[in-house]
Design a protein around this motif. Structure first.
Motif, short mmCIF file in Angstrom:
data_model
loop_
_atom_site.label_atom_id
_atom_site.label_comp_id
_atom_site.label_asym_id
_atom_site.label_seq_id
_atom_site.Cartn_x
_atom_site.Cartn_y
_atom_site.Cartn_z
N VAL A 11 0.85 -1.18 0.00
CA VAL A 11 0.00 0.00 0.00
C VAL A 11 0.89 1.24 0.00
CG1 VAL A 11 -1.71 1.30 1.33
CG2 VAL A 11 -1.85 -1.19 1.23
N ASN A 12 0.73 2.08 -1.01
CA ASN A 12 1.53 3.30 -1.05
C ASN A 12 0.74 4.52 -0.56
OD1 ASN A 12 -0.18 3.54 -3.20
ND2 ASN A 12 1.41 3.80 -4.73
N GLU A 13 -0.59 4.36 -0.47
CA GLU A 13 -1.42 5.43 0.03
C GLU A 13 -2.59 4.79 0.78
OE1 GLU A 13 -2.43 9.15 -2.32
OE2 GLU A 13 -4.34 8.05 -2.40
N PHE A 14 -2.78 5.20 2.01
CA PHE A 14 -3.88 4.70 2.84
C PHE A 14 -4.81 5.86 3.09
CE2 PHE A 14 -6.15 3.72 6.68
CZ PHE A 14 -6.40 2.36 6.59
N GLY A 15 -6.05 5.71 2.68
CA GLY A 15 -6.97 6.83 2.81
C GLY A 15 -8.28 6.45 3.45
N GLY A 16 -8.94 7.45 3.92
CA GLY A 16 -10.26 7.27 4.48
C GLY A 16 -11.15 8.42 4.07
N SER A 17 -12.44 8.19 4.20
CA SER A 17 -13.41 9.20 3.82
C SER A 17 -14.23 9.58 5.04
CB SER A 17 -14.32 8.64 2.73
OG SER A 17 -15.36 9.53 2.44
N TRP A 18 -14.13 10.85 5.44
CA TRP A 18 -14.88 11.35 6.58
C TRP A 18 -15.48 12.68 6.20
CZ3 TRP A 18 -9.94 9.20 7.36
CH2 TRP A 18 -9.98 7.92 7.92
N ASP A 19 -16.70 12.91 6.62
CA ASP A 19 -17.42 14.08 6.16
C ASP A 19 -17.87 14.97 7.29
OD1 ASP A 19 -17.21 12.84 3.64
OD2 ASP A 19 -18.99 11.66 4.07
N GLY A 20 -18.32 16.15 6.92
CA GLY A 20 -18.89 17.08 7.89
C GLY A 20 -18.01 18.29 8.09
N ASP A 21 -18.38 19.08 9.07
CA ASP A 21 -17.68 20.34 9.29
C ASP A 21 -16.54 20.24 10.30
OD1 ASP A 21 -18.93 20.16 11.77
OD2 ASP A 21 -20.27 21.86 11.44
N GLY A 22 -16.16 19.02 10.65
CA GLY A 22 -15.04 18.82 11.58
C GLY A 22 -15.44 18.80 13.04
N THR A 23 -16.72 18.92 13.32
CA THR A 23 -17.16 18.85 14.72
C THR A 23 -17.66 17.43 15.02
OG1 THR A 23 -19.45 19.46 14.18
CG2 THR A 23 -17.91 21.26 14.72
N LYS A 24 -17.64 17.09 16.29
CA LYS A 24 -18.14 15.79 16.75
C LYS A 24 -19.58 15.59 16.32
CE LYS A 24 -18.88 13.39 21.21
NZ LYS A 24 -19.98 12.60 20.99
N GLU A 25 -20.39 16.62 16.50
CA GLU A 25 -21.83 16.52 16.21
C GLU A 25 -22.08 16.24 14.73
OE1 GLU A 25 -20.90 18.42 19.82
OE2 GLU A 25 -20.38 19.19 17.84
N ASP A 26 -21.40 16.96 13.86
CA ASP A 26 -21.62 16.78 12.43
C ASP A 26 -21.08 15.44 11.96
OD1 ASP A 26 -22.99 18.01 10.31
OD2 ASP A 26 -21.11 18.65 9.38
N TYR A 27 -19.92 15.04 12.47
CA TYR A 27 -19.36 13.73 12.11
C TYR A 27 -20.35 12.62 12.47
CZ TYR A 27 -16.63 9.48 12.26
OH TYR A 27 -16.21 8.19 12.07
N GLU A 28 -20.86 12.63 13.67
CA GLU A 28 -21.76 11.57 14.12
C GLU A 28 -23.11 11.64 13.41
OE1 GLU A 28 -21.78 11.58 18.42
OE2 GLU A 28 -19.72 10.78 18.47
#
Length: 179
Positions: A11-28
């Motif tokens: 693996v030369n690049e390990f990525g993930g996808s996470w969304d929202g405005d960076g707050t706990k509430e929006d992530y959840e």
């Protein structure tokens, strides 16, 4: 499983996808049943494993965020943890109801990543897929059952690549993208 992936140096690049405005509430809100604290633990653990077993692997995130403030929040969180955040808009997928009713087709700026011989993605459960935009169009194998090198060379993937090169317009999902 991640230890084995990093130890194999495939693996030369390990990525993930996470969304929202960076707050706990929006992530959840956007990633149920995900918990923000578990997400932070995951980011830290992946970096530790990467540092120990595969320091050349780049850690990236692909994050849907609609504001500059949200991007800054993500940068402030991710960069100190060793991750490179990339930001993108929402993609409307070809077969979604929203696309069929009101949205134009998406156009990927980079085009199809399958033109690169060794560019595959694996999902949270180890399923190896060729596309991050529409991940379950083709399932090529699972890292729980097969080595990455085996999946890379399987007949199904070779046939898929041949079809992309010769008959993409007739392929489900892929034929609907303008790249």
């Amino acid at each position: 499983m991640l230890v084995e992936v990093f130890q194999a140096s495939v693996v030369n690049e390990f990525g993930g996808s996470w969304d929202g405005d960076g707050t706990k509430e929006d992530y959840e809100r956007l990633r149920p049943p995900g918990r923000y604290e578990k997400y932070i633990e995951f980011l830290i653990k992946v970096k530790e494993l990467r540092d120990r077993y595969s320091p050349g692997t780049t850690l990236v995130t692909s994050t849907i965020v609609e504001t500059q403030e949200g991007q800054k929040r993500w940068m402030d969180l991710l960069v100190p943890l060793g991750w490179t955040p990339l930001f993108r808009p929402w993609y409307t997928l070809p077969q979604s109801m929203k696309t069929q009713i009101e949205q134009p087709r998406i156009a990927l700026k980079k085009g199809c990543q399958q033109s690169r011989k060794k560019y595959l993605y694996f999902d949270f459960d180890g399923t190896v897929v060729p596309c991050c935009v529409y991940p379950r169009t083709f399932e090529l194998g699972n890292l729980k059952d097969q080595k990455f090198s085996e999946i890379l060379l399987i007949k199904q993937r070779k046939l898929m690549l041949q079809e992309l090169n010769t008959n993409k317009k007739n392929m489900a999902v892929c034929g609907e993208f303008p790249y």
